[in-house]
Design an enzyme around this catalytic site. Structure first.
Site, PDB file in Angstrom:
ATOM      1  N   GLY A  25       0.859  -1.170   0.000  1.00  0.00           N
ATOM      2  CA  GLY A  25       0.000   0.000   0.000  1.00  0.00           C
ATOM      3  C   GLY A  25       0.898   1.223   0.000  1.00  0.00           C
ATOM      4  O   GLY A  25       2.131   1.096  -0.036  1.00  0.00           O
ATOM      5  N   SER A  26       0.291   2.390   0.101  1.00  0.00           N
ATOM      6  CA  SER A  26       1.105   3.607   0.004  1.00  0.00           C
ATOM      7  C   SER A  26       2.162   3.675   1.111  1.00  0.00           C
ATOM      8  O   SER A  26       3.289   4.104   0.873  1.00  0.00           O
ATOM      9  CB  SER A  26       0.195   4.835   0.056  1.00  0.00           C
ATOM     10  OG  SER A  26      -0.697   4.739   1.162  1.00  0.00           O
ATOM     11  N   GLU A  28       3.947   1.475   2.312  1.00  0.00           N
ATOM     12  CA  GLU A  28       5.073   0.551   2.112  1.00  0.00           C
ATOM     13  C   GLU A  28       5.939   0.951   0.922  1.00  0.00           C
ATOM     14  O   GLU A  28       7.052   0.443   0.764  1.00  0.00           O
ATOM     15  CB  GLU A  28       4.567  -0.880   1.909  1.00  0.00           C
ATOM     16  CG  GLU A  28       3.913  -1.491   3.149  1.00  0.00           C
ATOM     17  CD  GLU A  28       2.552  -0.895   3.438  1.00  0.00           C
ATOM     18  OE1 GLU A  28       1.838  -0.569   2.469  1.00  0.00           O
ATOM     19  OE2 GLU A  28       2.215  -0.715   4.629  1.00  0.00           O
ATOM     20  N   GLU A  47      -3.750 -10.783   2.383  1.00  0.00           N
ATOM     21  CA  GLU A  47      -2.686 -10.966   3.382  1.00  0.00           C
ATOM     22  C   GLU A  47      -2.704 -12.360   4.017  1.00  0.00           C
ATOM     23  O   GLU A  47      -1.677 -12.839   4.502  1.00  0.00           O
ATOM     24  CB  GLU A  47      -2.762  -9.883   4.452  1.00  0.00           C
ATOM     25  CG  GLU A  47      -2.344  -8.503   3.946  1.00  0.00           C
ATOM     26  CD  GLU A  47      -3.414  -7.787   3.141  1.00  0.00           C
ATOM     27  OE1 GLU A  47      -4.511  -8.355   2.930  1.00  0.00           O
ATOM     28  OE2 GLU A  47      -3.159  -6.640   2.709  1.00  0.00           O
ATOM     29  N   HIS A  70       0.331  -4.278   4.691  1.00  0.00           N
ATOM     30  CA  HIS A  70      -0.112  -2.895   4.607  1.00  0.00           C
ATOM     31  C   HIS A  70      -0.857  -2.487   5.883  1.00  0.00           C
ATOM     32  O   HIS A  70      -2.009  -2.896   6.100  1.00  0.00           O
ATOM     33  CB  HIS A  70      -1.014  -2.707   3.392  1.00  0.00           C
ATOM     34  CG  HIS A  70      -1.548  -1.305   3.291  1.00  0.00           C
ATOM     35  ND1 HIS A  70      -0.720  -0.205   3.286  1.00  0.00           N
ATOM     36  CD2 HIS A  70      -2.806  -0.835   3.216  1.00  0.00           C
ATOM     37  CE1 HIS A  70      -1.450   0.884   3.211  1.00  0.00           C
ATOM     38  NE2 HIS A  70      -2.725   0.545   3.170  1.00  0.00           N
ATOM     39  N   HIS A 281      -7.832 -31.608  21.308  1.00  0.00           N
ATOM     40  CA  HIS A 281      -8.847 -30.939  20.495  1.00  0.00           C
ATOM     41  C   HIS A 281     -10.237 -31.323  21.017  1.00  0.00           C
ATOM     42  O   HIS A 281     -10.900 -30.530  21.651  1.00  0.00           O
ATOM     43  CB  HIS A 281      -8.663 -31.317  19.015  1.00  0.00           C
ATOM     44  CG  HIS A 281      -9.590 -30.609  18.070  1.00  0.00           C
ATOM     45  ND1 HIS A 281      -9.557 -30.781  16.711  1.00  0.00           N
ATOM     46  CD2 HIS A 281     -10.596 -29.736  18.299  1.00  0.00           C
ATOM     47  CE1 HIS A 281     -10.483 -30.039  16.142  1.00  0.00           C
ATOM     48  NE2 HIS A 281     -11.128 -29.404  17.080  1.00  0.00           N
ATOM     49  N   GLY A 403      -4.960 -25.304  13.144  1.00  0.00           N
ATOM     50  CA  GLY A 403      -6.251 -25.685  12.570  1.00  0.00           C
ATOM     51  C   GLY A 403      -6.950 -24.540  11.855  1.00  0.00           C
ATOM     52  O   GLY A 403      -8.115 -24.652  11.478  1.00  0.00           O
TER      53      GLY A 403
HETATM   54  N1  TZD Z   1     -12.655 -21.090   9.749  1.00  0.00           N
HETATM   55  C1  TZD Z   1     -11.311 -21.203   9.857  1.00  0.00           C
HETATM   56  C2  TZD Z   1     -10.442 -20.078   9.429  1.00  0.00           C
HETATM   57  N2  TZD Z   1     -10.745 -22.302  10.372  1.00  0.00           N
HETATM   58  C3  TZD Z   1     -11.526 -23.326  10.782  1.00  0.00           C
HETATM   59  N3  TZD Z   1     -10.921 -24.395  11.311  1.00  0.00           N
HETATM   60  C4  TZD Z   1     -12.934 -23.275  10.628  1.00  0.00           C
HETATM   61  C5  TZD Z   1     -13.445 -22.119  10.113  1.00  0.00           C
HETATM   62  C6  TZD Z   1     -13.862 -24.383  11.108  1.00  0.00           C
HETATM   63  N4  TZD Z   1     -13.705 -25.637  10.373  1.00  0.00           N
HETATM   64  C7  TZD Z   1     -12.976 -26.690  10.870  1.00  0.00           C
HETATM   65  O1  TZD Z   1     -12.358 -26.697  11.943  1.00  0.00           O
HETATM   66  S1  TZD Z   1     -13.021 -28.019   9.815  1.00  0.00           S
HETATM   67  C8  TZD Z   1     -13.997 -27.223   8.703  1.00  0.00           C
HETATM   68  C9  TZD Z   1     -14.296 -25.928   9.148  1.00  0.00           C
HETATM   69  C10 TZD Z   1     -15.113 -24.973   8.389  1.00  0.00           C
HETATM   70  C11 TZD Z   1     -14.441 -27.907   7.448  1.00  0.00           C
HETATM   71  C12 TZD Z   1     -13.422 -27.933   6.361  1.00  0.00           C
HETATM   72  O2  TZD Z   1     -13.997 -28.508   5.238  1.00  0.00           O
HETATM   73  P1  TZD Z   1     -13.158 -29.132   4.085  1.00  0.00           P
HETATM   74  O3  TZD Z   1     -12.697 -30.554   4.624  1.00  0.00           O
HETATM   75  O4  TZD Z   1     -14.076 -29.297   2.922  1.00  0.00           O
HETATM   76  O5  TZD Z   1     -11.950 -28.369   3.827  1.00  0.00           O
HETATM   77  P2  TZD Z   1     -13.551 -31.867   4.961  1.00  0.00           P
HETATM   78  O6  TZD Z   1     -12.598 -32.967   4.615  1.00  0.00           O
HETATM   79  O7  TZD Z   1     -14.809 -31.892   4.148  1.00  0.00           O
HETATM   80  O8  TZD Z   1     -13.815 -31.848   6.439  1.00  0.00           O
END
Ligand code: TZD
Ligand code: CA
Length: 530
Positions: A25-26, A28, A47, A70, A281, A403
């Site tokens: 952006g500006s 940078e 980003e 930015h 988890h 995750g």
């Molecule tokens: N948003 C973000 C940024 N991270 C996350 N982990 C999620 C939402 C929640 N989330 C999970 O933890 S697994 C999942 C989501 C939305 C499903 C991913 O679906 P996919 O994979 O199609 O990539 P599968 O194999 O169908 O589970």
């Protein structure tokens, strides 16, 4: 007289940060003007993609990487990706352009108000230099801190009128600095641990991502063989620290308190190397450890050591600690464990026009190079992937460490840029692919030959499974129908093909693997359980 700009580029060159991932952006532009020929700028269109690519580059190169964001808006867009970089201990040196010093107080457009607070708590350290002359030293501090254990992202906000300022010759001394970590354990500490391990009836090893990050994989194999111990990968695995075709390999531990103590039942000594204890988890309360078991953790991360709810820990350099252990540990005399039995070839899918994820993984295992680097971001297929794709080499597997989805596509691009000697295969869910889809554009523009495989089951598969576990099956927002990844890929300049039979997939895969440019293969798949 040198300027802040000239000394900073000398510093970056000296420290090996000559590939810069950014979205400008500006604020940078005064940094980017006069960009030296021996530097490479990699543009990401969002980003999240910029930080994801830089994360992949850091994971592949094992080196600090410069990121240029930015101001506040760019930093905000980067935060999701920073959750992964924080937990994968990626030494990202994030810089963000700031308004001219005089304009910050009045909150002119693009002033990053309270800039150092913005990226916390997802950086090890963040700062805005108190004056222009302190910019190179502050950046040097940032690079050293990012690179010292436990490694991790750092952040520096730099007002754009600083770059042209003159600076004393003496300020160039910072360019030459080297700061190194030693972290060797004391003899008595090693002896005590060796005694514990030699007296153990039934020891077990649990290995984490730091083993792979510190290239201690072979030392871990030697330790497992001396102890004749089964080896588990620590839960929520973001890397593969151990060859999965080794007789000692058992699998990835479940990510639940109860699941871990049940799986490790019968072991009296648990040696964890390079992992948090533990990255749980699912909520399944129970005992932390099986009855009568003791645990020792080796880590370079004081926070991880202090945070653990049980066991002892030694904080130091992973490789030095493994070396020291091997220096004193004899062979236990027990026979090696029996290798696990892998599942046979996947059965054909019962749903016409869809493959099973297992069939996709069997094809990858059969056809991809033995040393392929996999970036995996399909959450419902984790177990099937570990069972079916043999991972033998260091740096073979990467999964978002926090995750946070949106890691896979850009990290694959960054990894392939860092490791042109190995083929990167990104296995991405049709949900995950959308969080950083414009990484495809960077792959196309920079000619980065990643093989992108999109597993299209039209749903957030893992959330479907979770919704049953948590008794919330009526929750809205769990399906993602109507996506055409071939059209999206072509829109960003990447060739793409959709495959609805195993034969077609195998053919497309072989073609993509021999291509010198990125290719995307969309595969309609059935939904399985994680
Ligand atoms: N948003 C973000 C940024 N991270 C996350 N982990 C999620 C939402 C929640 N989330 C999970 O933890 S697994 C999942 C989501 C939305 C499903 C991913 O679906 P996919 O994979 O199609 O990539 P599968 O194999 O169908 O589970
Ligand atoms: Ca999916």
């Amino acid at each position: 007289m040198p300027t802040v700009h000239s000394i900073t580029y000398q510093l970056l060159r000296r420290q090996g940060l000559t590939t810069v991932f950014g979205n400008p952006g500006s604020n940078e532009l005064p940094f980017l003007t006069g960009f030296p020929d021996d530097f490479r700028y990699v543009l990401g269109l969002h980003e999240g993609v910029v930080v994801g690519m830089a994360d992949g580059y850091a994971l592949g190169s094992h080196r600090p990487v410069l990121v240029n964001l930015h101001a506040a808006a760019g930093t905000g867009n980067a935060m999701g990706a920073l959750t992964n970089a924080w937990y994968s201990h990626s030494p990202l040196v994030l810089t963000a352009g700031q308004q001219a010093r005089e304009m910050i107080g009045v909150e002119a457009m693009l002033a990053n108000v309270d800039a150092p607070s913005l990226p916390r708590p997802l950086v090890k350290w963040s700062a805005e230099p108190a004056c222009a002359q302190d910019v190179p030293r502050t950046l040097s501090q940032a690079i050293q801190l990012a690179n010292l254990p436990a490694r991790g992202p750092v952040y520096v906000s730099i007002p754009h009128d600083d770059w042209a300022q003159r600076i004393e010759d003496d300020d160039a001394l910072v360019v030459e600095r080297q700061v190194e970590y030693t972290g060797v354990p004391q003899d008595c500490q090693v002896k005590a641990l060796v005694t514990r391990l030699e007296q153990a009836r039934n020891p077990v090893l649990v290995l984490g991502p730091e083993v792979d990050a510190e290239r201690a994989n072979e030392l871990a194999v030697e330790l497992a063989e001396r102890l004749s111990a089964p080896v588990w990968v620590a839960p929520s695995a973001s890397r593969c620290p151990f060859p999965t075709d080794h007789a000692c390999f058992r699998g990835v531990l479940p990510a639940a308190v109860a699941g871990i103590s049940t799986t490790l039942a019968g072991h009296d000594e648990v040696l964890v190397i390079g992992a948090p204890v533990f990255r749980y988890h699912q909520y399944a309360p129970g005992r932390y450890l099986p009855e009568g078991a003791r645990l020792t953790l080796l880590t370079s991360d004081a926070q991880e050591a202090a945070r653990a709810p049980m066991g002892d820990a030694l904080v130091g350099a992973i490789k030095a600690m493994c070396d020291a252990l091997l220096g004193q540990l004899g062979h236990c005399g027990r026979a090696l464990p029996e290798a696990i039995v892998r599942p046979g070839r996947a059965l054909p899918s019962e749903v016409p026009g869809r493959l099973t994820p297992e069939a996709v993984f069997d094809a990858l295992n059969a056809l991809a190079p033995e040393d392929a680097i996999y970036v995996k971001e399909s959450t419902s297929t984790v177990t099937a992937f570990w069972q079916r794709v043999v991972l033998r080499h260091p740096d073979s597997y990467f999964f978002p460490a926090a995750g946070g989805l949106g890691f896979g596509l850009p990290a694959a691009v960054g990894l392939q840029m860092a490791r042109p000697d190995r083929r990167v295969i990104a296995v991405i869910g049709d949900g995950s692919a959308n969080y950083a889809i414009s990484a495809l554009w960077s792959a196309a523009q920079y000619g980065v030959p990643v093989v992108f495989i999109i597993l299209k089951n039209d749903t957030y598969g893992a959330l479907r499974w979770f919704s049953r576990m948590l008794d919330a099956e009526d929750a809205p927002g769990l399906d993602v129908p109507g996506l055409d990844f071939c059209a999206l890929a072509r829109g960003y300049g990447v060739e793409a093909v959709s495959c609805v039979t195993t034969t077609a997939f195998e053919k497309a895969l072989v073609e993509a693997l021999s291509a010198k440019r990125p290719m995307l293969i969309e595969v309609p798949t059935t939904t399985i359980e994680p």
